[in-house]
Scaffold this active site. Structure first.
Site, PDB file in Angstrom:
ATOM      1  N   CYS A 132     -18.370  -2.731 -21.504  1.00  0.00           N
ATOM      2  CA  CYS A 132     -19.727  -2.828 -21.481  1.00  0.00           C
ATOM      3  C   CYS A 132     -20.304  -3.578 -21.137  1.00  0.00           C
ATOM      4  O   CYS A 132     -21.239  -3.685 -19.403  1.00  0.00           O
ATOM      5  CB  CYS A 132     -19.623  -1.576 -22.769  1.00  0.00           C
ATOM      6  N   ASP A 179     -15.929   9.364 -18.396  1.00  0.00           N
ATOM      7  CA  ASP A 179     -16.797   8.237 -18.955  1.00  0.00           C
ATOM      8  C   ASP A 179     -18.443   8.804 -19.177  1.00  0.00           C
ATOM      9  O   ASP A 179     -18.557   9.060 -17.802  1.00  0.00           O
ATOM     10  CB  ASP A 179     -16.778   6.310 -18.781  1.00  0.00           C
ATOM     11  N   HIS A 212     -15.640   5.705 -22.350  1.00  0.00           N
ATOM     12  CA  HIS A 212     -16.047   5.193 -21.956  1.00  0.00           C
ATOM     13  C   HIS A 212     -15.168   3.911 -23.414  1.00  0.00           C
ATOM     14  O   HIS A 212     -15.350   4.185 -24.642  1.00  0.00           O
ATOM     15  CB  HIS A 212     -17.179   5.043 -23.161  1.00  0.00           C
TER      16      HIS A 212
END
Length: 245
Positions: A132, A179, A212
């Protein structure tokens, strides 16, 4: 994308109940988690945490996984003592919080960590992985740091370095198909730009049905449909590191 009250719908996912096999050390001005394999090695991997910080058990779990595969793993506090994001924080304040934690401004800390790995751990070949926020940091480092051999960017927020694609080192980009933070159009565009500008080996891979954070924020046993992709993502990450380190 998320609604305006949640500009980054980063869910912490399944917080692992995991203590870690390594130890916390002080590396100049930074705290770091370090784990070493039983047999000596000159290969090391810097693990760059996500917005939830260097102490997230899930991230240490992945660092230890690297160690079981023969690497020295180090996860430094790239927020340098500033608080990590908490799931209970108000998402309306996220943009302001992020302004003081720039994934493109970690060079000083990376230099300190590289020196430690070389001088104290005997590392000669060093790679980097990140999740991330850390995935964006990996892209930044692959564009400019000559001392790293390779990188794996896991769901790195592409928008941060959208116009830069001349990578110095082989880089593997991992994304989830579902995501909410990184739309597939961005991934397609990244791939097109890399094809046009990149002179080194790279790979962009999208994992079906994954959200995600799937590689490090989902438990393998939580959902039978996700398990093969979580395991595949981890295996692909290790294989890439093995290839270039």
């Amino acid at each position: 994308m998320a609604n305006e009250s949640r500009p980054c719908p980063c869910d912490i996912g399944d917080r692992f109940d995991y203590g870690g096999r390594g130890q916390e050390v002080q590396v100049e001005h930074i705290k770091a988690y370090v784990c070493k394999p039983p047999a000596g090695t000159d290969k090391a991997v810097i693990v760059i945490h996500d917005i939830f910080g260097w102490q997230l058990p899930n991230t240490r779990y992945i660092a230890d996984m690297l160690t079981t595969n023969g690497y020295i793993a180090i996860c430094p506090d790239f927020f340098v003592g500033q608080e990590a994001w908490k799931p209970s924080n108000d998402w309306a304040s996220f943009d302001d919080w992020l302004k003081t934690r720039d994934a493109g401004k970690i060079d000083k800390e990376v230099d300190v960590v590289l020196k430690y790995l070389k001088d104290q751990c005997g590392a000669k070949k060093i790679g980097v992985i990140g999740f991330c926020w850390g995935g964006a940091a990996v892209q930044h480092l692959m564009l400019k740091n000559p001392h790293l051999k390779t990188g794996v960017s896991l769901y790195g927020v592409i928008g941060r370095f959208a116009d830069k694609h001349s990578l110095l080192h082989p880089t593997f980009f991992i994304f989830g198909e579902k995501d909410d933070i990184i739309p597939l159009e961005q991934v397609t565009l990244l791939e097109q730009k890399l094809k046009q500008n990149c002179k080194v080996d790279y790979k962009v891979k999208i994992y079906p049905g994954q959200t995600h954070g799937f590689v490090h924020r989902k438990r393998e046993d939580i959902n039978p449909q996700d398990k093969p992709y979580i395991e595949e993502g981890r295996k692909d990450m290790i294989n890439w590191l093995n290839k270039y380190l």
